[in-house]
Structure formats: C-alpha cells, structure tokens
Design an enzyme around this catalytic site. Structure first.
Site, PDB file in Angstrom:
ATOM      1  NE  ARG A  51      39.951  30.933  46.797  1.00 62.16           N
ATOM      2  CZ  ARG A  51      40.115  29.441  47.409  1.00 62.16           C
ATOM      3  NH1 ARG A  51      40.096  29.015  47.758  1.00 62.16           N
ATOM      4  NH2 ARG A  51      38.191  29.559  48.123  1.00 62.16           N
ATOM      5  CB  THR A  52      38.820  37.485  46.008  1.00 62.17           C
ATOM      6  OG1 THR A  52      38.485  36.153  45.015  1.00 62.17           O
ATOM      7  CG2 THR A  52      39.068  38.710  44.808  1.00 62.17           C
ATOM      8  CE  LYS A  80      22.297  50.423  59.289  1.00 66.84           C
ATOM      9  NZ  LYS A  80      23.277  51.338  59.572  1.00 66.84           N
ATOM     10  NE  ARG A 101      33.628  37.624  44.868  1.00 66.92           N
ATOM     11  CZ  ARG A 101      34.181  36.640  45.792  1.00 66.92           C
ATOM     12  NH1 ARG A 101      33.812  35.609  46.197  1.00 66.92           N
ATOM     13  NH2 ARG A 101      35.804  36.138  44.843  1.00 66.92           N
ATOM     14  CG  HIS A 129      36.237  36.189  39.471  1.00 70.21           C
ATOM     15  ND1 HIS A 129      36.997  37.500  40.638  1.00 70.21           N
ATOM     16  CD2 HIS A 129      36.096  35.151  40.628  1.00 70.21           C
ATOM     17  CE1 HIS A 129      37.861  36.621  41.425  1.00 70.21           C
ATOM     18  NE2 HIS A 129      37.309  35.789  41.197  1.00 70.21           N
TER      19      HIS A 129
HETATM   20  N1   CP Z   1      38.678  32.084  43.136  1.00 70.98           N
HETATM   21  C1   CP Z   1      37.658  32.881  43.948  1.00 70.98           C
HETATM   22  O1   CP Z   1      36.905  34.114  43.775  1.00 70.98           O
HETATM   23  O2   CP Z   1      37.715  32.213  44.838  1.00 70.98           O
HETATM   24  P1   CP Z   1      36.649  33.080  46.740  1.00 70.98           P
HETATM   25  O3   CP Z   1      35.416  33.091  46.239  1.00 70.98           O
HETATM   26  O4   CP Z   1      37.118  31.911  47.720  1.00 70.98           O
HETATM   27  O5   CP Z   1      37.234  34.449  47.024  1.00 70.98           O
END
Ligand code: CP
Length: 306
Positions: A51-52, A80, A101, A129
């Site tokens: 999703r993100t 590396k 991320r 998040h």
């Molecule tokens: N909600 C969320 O962070 O989903 P993903 O891990 O799929 O990005």
C-alpha cells in the site's frame, strides 16, 4: 524545507489543511492532474510494502509527476555497504522528494539531516508511520465528520505496531478523545507513550479483551501481530491469533462504529466482516492515495517558499 518524520512535525492546523486538500482531490482529481509536472518522487523502500509504496507512486503519477526508486535493500547499493546518508545525498541529485521506509527506528530522521530534498517517513521499524496516520485521520474525518469527542479502541500488537503509535500521537491532540488499548500484556503500548498520555491528562484504559471494550467504541482500529519484529518465532505463534474480529464479537458494537485496519491483515479480521457497512479498511486504502497526493504537493510547495 519541511520533512515529515513524525506526525507531530505538523500542527493540527497543517494536518487539517492537508486533509482538506485531500478531500478536494477526491472530489475533482482531474483539477490536479498536471500540477507537479516535471517533479520526481523517489521511493526508497528498505522493507516490504504494497500500500504505502504503490500509493505514493500512484499519488505522484496522479499529480503529473514521475517516480523512481527501489523496493528492497537488496536491489540498492545498501547491499554493498553504502551508508544511508550517502544513499540519501545521491538520490537527492535525482529526485525532488523522497518517501523512505526502513527497518531501523529513526533512519528517516537520520537521513533528513543530510538531505537536500524533503524526506517522508513511510514507516521506520516499530516506531512511527505518519502517512498511514494521515490516511487514518482522513478516513475517520470522512466517516464521522469530526476528529474530536470519540472513543478510539486500538487492538492487537500495540508494542510494535507503528501505525498505532503515530495515530495516538495525532488523535491525542484533539478534544474529548479517550483511548482503549486492547492487547495481551506482552504487546502493550510502549511506556513512553502511555506516560505521555498520563502527563497530558488524556484518558486511556488498558484491557485484554475486545469484548469488554466493544460497546463503548466509536472507532475500532485492528492491527496485525508484527511477525517481523519478534526475536522469537515461538512467541509470535503463541500471540498471533489473540484477537480475531468476527460478526459475533461485533454483536455489542455501536451501529456507528468504524472498523479500521492499516492492512495487511493476516487473521485478525474475519473476511465475514468485510461486507459489514462499518468495515472501512478498504476505504482507508483508497483515501491513502489522495492524502499522499495532498502531502507531496504541500511539501513541494513549501520548498518553493524558501
Ligand atoms: N499500511 C501499510 O503500511 O501497508 P504496507 O506495508 O503494504 O505499505
């Protein structure tokens, strides 16, 4: 230049402005179809995501911009031994904004110190998040018409669930919010968060069953037990199915309840709940694209003000 590392980097007023813009984008997406033409978003994902990452990419493409990036550390020069700050300085030569991320808590903040472009924290370990929280706030506001005066239940892995930590940080700034924290003792919200709520006089209770909380909830925010954060597989196996929301457990819930989940789900919400009109987790997914459009536009415009 503004970054988004922690949801409280933005004031309540700034967050509401992003949500307002996201609502306008939902109402008339074509009006924003080329407003970021020529701009480039980099998605640096050192951890898996559906999703993100895809919603960030969809958001930038929907604004007329372009995207580049990687979806695992293995396919970048991190494999590396390149340092995070060297990666960020490099990508800043190719892109105008970065969504990142990383499995290490604090990595996006560390990256932001040396970055020449805005950094967006797209999830750092079991910490925060903030863009999921923008998604969650937008969903709650669209469902309830408000972000104040409600009882919010958070259920599942409240220790490692980074979406929970950010959502508590955001919702605790609104009037009349009460939290019910539903978890086994091993997966309670970290003490630094509950201490902060206590210090600010924000009401919360910690309980172990969904049933005792259900009748009073306006929002039920379910979460997955975060297998990837456990040191011990046996503990994960023991705890993973502690909570499974099904129609029977919703028998005492309000008609107006909103059932949310950041997804991915494993077993914690039965698919039998999906057709319940109170289940809004796929609306959350859709809202995530638009609120990220609003965020990217806002951060890039802030760069032009300096
Ligand atoms: N909600 C969320 O962070 O989903 P993903 O891990 O799929 O990005």
């Amino acid at each position: 230049m503004r970054h988004l590392i922690d949801i409280t980097d933005f004031s309540v007023q700034e967050i509401e402005a992003i949500l307002d813009l996201g609502d306008k984008m939902i109402a008339d997406p074509a009006a924003y179809g080329d407003c970021l033409k020529g701009k480039i978003l980099a998605t640096l994902f050192f951890e898996p995501s559906t999703r993100t990452r895809l919603s960030f990419e969809s958001a930038m493409l929907s604004l007329g911009g372009s995207v580049l990036g990687f979806s695992s550390a293995d396919s970048s020069s991190a494999a590396k031994g390149e340092s995070l700050t060297d990666t960020i300085r490099t990508v800043g030569c190719y892109a105008d904004i970065i969504a990142m991320r990383h499995p290490k808590e604090g990595a996006p903040m560390a990256g932001s110190f040396k970055s020449t472009v805005p950094i967006i924290n797209a999830g750092d370990g079991g910490h925060n998040h903030p863009t999921q929280t923008l998604t969650d706030l937008m969903t709650i506001r669209r469902e309830k018409g408000r972000l104040n005066n409600m009882v919010v239940g958070l259920c599942g892995d409240l220790k490692f669930g980074r979406t929970v930590h950010s959502l508590i940080g955001a919702m605790s700034r609104y009037e009349g919010i009460e939290f019910v924290l539903i978890s086994p003792p091993e997966l309670k919200v970290p003490a630094y968060i509950t201490q902060n709520l206590s210090d600010r006089g924000i009401p919360f209770t910690e309980v172990e069953t969904m049933e005792e909380a259900m009748p009073k909830l306006d929002v039920l925010y379910m979460t997955r037990v975060q297998r990837e954060r456990f040191f011990n597989e046996a503990d994960y196996i023991r705890l993973k199915d502690t909570y499974i929301l099904d129609p029977e457990k919703l028998r005492t819930a309000k008609e107006s309840l909103s059932i949310m989940h950041p997804l991915p789900r494993v077993n914690e919400i039965s698919v039998k709940v999906d057709d319940d009109p109170r289940a809004v987790y796929f609306k959350q997914v859709r809202n995530g694209r638009f609120v990220r459009m609003a965020l990217i536009k806002t951060l890039l415009e802030a760069c032009n003000e300096y």
